[in-house]
Scaffold this active site. Structure first.
Site, mmCIF file in Angstrom:
data_model
loop_
_atom_site.group_PDB
_atom_site.id
_atom_site.type_symbol
_atom_site.label_atom_id
_atom_site.label_comp_id
_atom_site.label_asym_id
_atom_site.label_seq_id
_atom_site.Cartn_x
_atom_site.Cartn_y
_atom_site.Cartn_z
ATOM 1 N N HIS A 1 -72.455 22.351 -0.551
ATOM 2 C CA HIS A 1 -73.773 22.173 -1.184
ATOM 3 C C HIS A 1 -73.866 23.123 -2.374
ATOM 4 O O HIS A 1 -73.630 24.333 -2.215
ATOM 5 C CB HIS A 1 -74.890 22.515 -0.202
ATOM 6 C CG HIS A 1 -74.915 21.653 1.025
ATOM 7 N ND1 HIS A 1 -75.695 20.523 1.120
ATOM 8 C CD2 HIS A 1 -74.260 21.757 2.217
ATOM 9 C CE1 HIS A 1 -75.537 19.978 2.322
ATOM 10 N NE2 HIS A 1 -74.661 20.704 3.005
ATOM 11 N N ASP B 1 -71.613 26.021 2.945
ATOM 12 C CA ASP B 1 -72.396 26.875 2.040
ATOM 13 C C ASP B 1 -71.660 28.206 1.896
ATOM 14 O O ASP B 1 -71.978 29.177 2.593
ATOM 15 C CB ASP B 1 -73.794 27.120 2.639
ATOM 16 C CG ASP B 1 -74.557 25.820 2.836
ATOM 17 O OD1 ASP B 1 -74.938 25.195 1.839
ATOM 18 O OD2 ASP B 1 -74.773 25.425 4.002
ATOM 19 N N HIS C 1 -83.904 28.140 -3.794
ATOM 20 C CA HIS C 1 -84.475 27.100 -4.666
ATOM 21 C C HIS C 1 -85.544 27.671 -5.596
ATOM 22 O O HIS C 1 -85.711 27.194 -6.712
ATOM 23 C CB HIS C 1 -85.027 25.941 -3.827
ATOM 24 C CG HIS C 1 -83.938 25.108 -3.206
ATOM 25 N ND1 HIS C 1 -84.057 24.514 -1.982
ATOM 26 C CD2 HIS C 1 -82.700 24.788 -3.650
ATOM 27 C CE1 HIS C 1 -82.936 23.858 -1.694
ATOM 28 N NE2 HIS C 1 -82.097 24.008 -2.693
ATOM 29 N N GLU D 1 -76.197 17.864 14.285
ATOM 30 C CA GLU D 1 -76.446 19.324 14.217
ATOM 31 C C GLU D 1 -77.362 19.756 15.356
ATOM 32 O O GLU D 1 -77.419 20.931 15.698
ATOM 33 C CB GLU D 1 -77.065 19.705 12.872
ATOM 34 C CG GLU D 1 -76.085 19.614 11.718
ATOM 35 C CD GLU D 1 -76.750 19.914 10.390
ATOM 36 O OE1 GLU D 1 -76.647 21.044 9.905
ATOM 37 O OE2 GLU D 1 -77.390 18.990 9.837
ATOM 38 N N THR E 1 -75.363 17.847 -4.102
ATOM 39 C CA THR E 1 -76.617 18.544 -4.393
ATOM 40 C C THR E 1 -77.785 17.572 -4.320
ATOM 41 O O THR E 1 -77.612 16.363 -4.517
ATOM 42 C CB THR E 1 -76.569 19.254 -5.756
ATOM 43 O OG1 THR E 1 -77.684 20.157 -5.842
ATOM 44 C CG2 THR E 1 -76.601 18.291 -6.941
ATOM 45 N N THR E 2 -78.963 18.122 -4.014
ATOM 46 C CA THR E 2 -80.188 17.315 -3.899
ATOM 47 C C THR E 2 -80.902 17.309 -5.251
ATOM 48 O O THR E 2 -81.399 18.357 -5.677
ATOM 49 C CB THR E 2 -81.133 17.945 -2.849
ATOM 50 O OG1 THR E 2 -80.356 18.418 -1.737
ATOM 51 C CG2 THR E 2 -82.177 16.954 -2.380
ATOM 52 N N ASP F 1 -82.709 14.758 1.002
ATOM 53 C CA ASP F 1 -83.216 15.745 1.955
ATOM 54 C C ASP F 1 -84.079 15.013 2.992
ATOM 55 O O ASP F 1 -84.892 14.157 2.624
ATOM 56 C CB ASP F 1 -84.045 16.806 1.205
ATOM 57 C CG ASP F 1 -84.401 17.991 2.088
ATOM 58 O OD1 ASP F 1 -84.949 17.781 3.191
ATOM 59 O OD2 ASP F 1 -84.127 19.126 1.669
HETATM 60 P P1 IMP Z 1 -78.742 21.751 -2.776
HETATM 61 O O1 IMP Z 1 -78.791 20.323 -2.308
HETATM 62 O O2 IMP Z 1 -77.775 21.974 -3.902
HETATM 63 O O3 IMP Z 1 -80.116 22.286 -3.093
HETATM 64 O O4 IMP Z 1 -78.152 22.615 -1.572
HETATM 65 C C1 IMP Z 1 -78.945 23.201 -0.566
HETATM 66 C C2 IMP Z 1 -79.495 22.178 0.404
HETATM 67 O O5 IMP Z 1 -78.427 21.632 1.194
HETATM 68 C C3 IMP Z 1 -80.446 22.753 1.449
HETATM 69 O O6 IMP Z 1 -81.760 22.790 0.979
HETATM 70 C C4 IMP Z 1 -80.309 21.780 2.614
HETATM 71 O O7 IMP Z 1 -81.127 20.656 2.417
HETATM 72 C C5 IMP Z 1 -78.877 21.320 2.498
HETATM 73 N N1 IMP Z 1 -78.036 22.036 3.470
HETATM 74 C C6 IMP Z 1 -77.243 23.090 3.258
HETATM 75 N N2 IMP Z 1 -76.633 23.461 4.394
HETATM 76 C C7 IMP Z 1 -77.060 22.617 5.338
HETATM 77 C C8 IMP Z 1 -76.772 22.487 6.742
HETATM 78 O O8 IMP Z 1 -76.008 23.237 7.349
HETATM 79 N N3 IMP Z 1 -77.426 21.482 7.384
HETATM 80 C C9 IMP Z 1 -78.277 20.620 6.754
HETATM 81 N N4 IMP Z 1 -78.550 20.712 5.453
HETATM 82 C C10 IMP Z 1 -77.955 21.706 4.758
HETATM 83 ZN ZN ZN Z 2 -73.974 20.688 4.986
#
Ligand code: IMP
Ligand code: ZN
Length: 355
Positions: A15, A295, A65, A219, A97-98, A159
């Site tokens: 991520h 992560d 964030h 999970e 990424t989200t 998400d």
């Molecule tokens: P982003 O999508 O680049 O903002 O990366 C962070 C996001 O990845 C977090 O806000 C979570 O939604 C998701 N994320 C990261 N690690 C996990 C995990 O172990 N389980 C579920 N979602 C995760």
């Molecule tokens: Zn993950």
């Protein structure tokens, strides 16, 4: 560690906002502290804590964030994350990424992704292959083909907090950005929030449109959801920690590749210790698996470290670990041309490495 770093590796579950350098997070927190937006010492405590539960980790993402809300920062962290994976000898990276909307910064999901793409283009320590159309040469860089190279493809995450409409917007964006290196979509976020029924029609639509789908699955021990996710037949799943006998049977018969994140599972206490981790059973059954970091910033790990941990925890020799990494080529979302080139990279490495 040197040997594990020198081995080529594929990273399929990383991520973006979870993979930021700690030094960058602290720098960003200091800047926001000086502007009076956050209290730096509070943020420092949260950032420097090492053993976080799953809910503490998801809380940390709220702080992260807050630190990464503008386009410039998204570009910067993307560049740094790719360079960090390349320094680990990750030769193929699927970065997820989200896409986020943030009205106060004039940010839409699309402009968020444009900032990510700008970050990929500004990578300077390594040649990056970002996309490849039917006859488009995808390498970005200054044409020095002798330089170290990393293939980067993108997955857009949905998400679990999002509505079906917001999820659909992400899928539409993924479809429109396919020629820019977006190869698939992911469902992630707090596993206690949101319903599979909200997302599956959107993910089915994504698949019909030719995007590949990976899901954070198992999970938490929600058997109804785990079964529905497995029956969806995603191209891969992440984690698969809380399956029971029937679900293991199903997973194995469907042969769905699993993205295994050892340190993440231990740090979030999803699995209590490595000696009971499902890696061993899946590995022994020759089920398709790939080791990933999840992560690397949040859990203080690296791709090389995950391989070293698996080798020592499960007593697997270097050559077998090398084969494990190579086998992951079969599960990547990029096309056959990239797969062939990765095979060649592994062939060359096999001649160079001492097993
Ligand atoms: P982003 O999508 O680049 O903002 O990366 C962070 C996001 O990845 C977090 O806000 C979570 O939604 C998701 N994320 C990261 N690690 C996990 C995990 O172990 N389980 C579920 N979602 C995760
Ligand atoms: Zn993950």
């Amino acid at each position: 560690m040197e040997w594990w770093v020198s081995m080529p590796k594929l990273e399929l579950h990383a991520h973006l906002n979870g993979s930021i350098r700690n030094s960058t997070l602290l720098e960003l927190a200091r800047e926001l502290g000086e502007k009076g937006i956050i209290i730096f010492s509070d943020a420092e405590c949260v950032l420097l804590k090492n053993d976080r539960s799953i809910s503490e980790s998801l809380k940390l993402f709220e702080l992260i964030h807050l630190l990464t809300t503008n386009h410039k920062t998204i570009t910067r962290i993307t560049k740094e994350v790719v360079e960090d994976f390349a320094a680990e000898n990750v030769v193929y990276l699927e970065l997820r990424t989200t896409p986020k909307r943030n009205d106060s910064e004039g940010m839409s999901k699309r402009s968020y992704m444009e900032a990510v793409l700008e970050g990929l283009r500004s990578v300077s320590t390594v040649e990056t292959d970002i996309f490849r159309g039917s006859d488009v040469e995808g390498s970005h860089g200054n044409g020095h083909s002798q330089r170290k190279k990393i293939y980067v493809r993108l997955l857009l995450s949905i998400d679990r907090r999002e509505t079906r409409e917001a999820a659909m917007e992400t899928v539409q964006l993924a479809m429109e950005m396919r020629h820019l290196g977006v190869v698939g979509v992911d469902l992630c976020g707090n596993p206690m929030i949101g319903e599979w029924t909200t997302f599956w029609p959107v993910l089915e639509f994504a698949r019909e449109q030719g995007l590949l789908v990976t899901l954070h699955c198992g999970e938490v021990p929600n058997m109804e959801e785990i079964n529905a996710m497995l029956d969806f037949l995603p191209a891969r799943i992440g984690h698969a920690c809380c399956l029971k006998q029937e679900e293991w049977k199903k997973l194995k018969s469907y042969k769905i590749p699993v993205e295994i994140c050892l340190t993440s599972n231990i740090r979030t206490e999803t699995i209590s210790s490595l000696d009971i981790h499902h890696f061993a059973d899946l590995y022994n059954c020759k089920h398709p698996i790939v080791l990933c970091t999840d992560d690397s910033g949040v859990f203080s790990t690296t791709s090389s470290r995950e391989y070293a941990i698996a080798s020592s925890a499960f007593g697997i020799e270097k050559r077998e670990m090398f084969e494990l990494a190579r086998n992951a080529i079969g599960f990547i979302f990029a096309g056959d041309g990239v797969k062939l080139e990765l095979e060649q990279i592994f062939d060359l490495a096999a001649e160079r490495l001492q097993f």
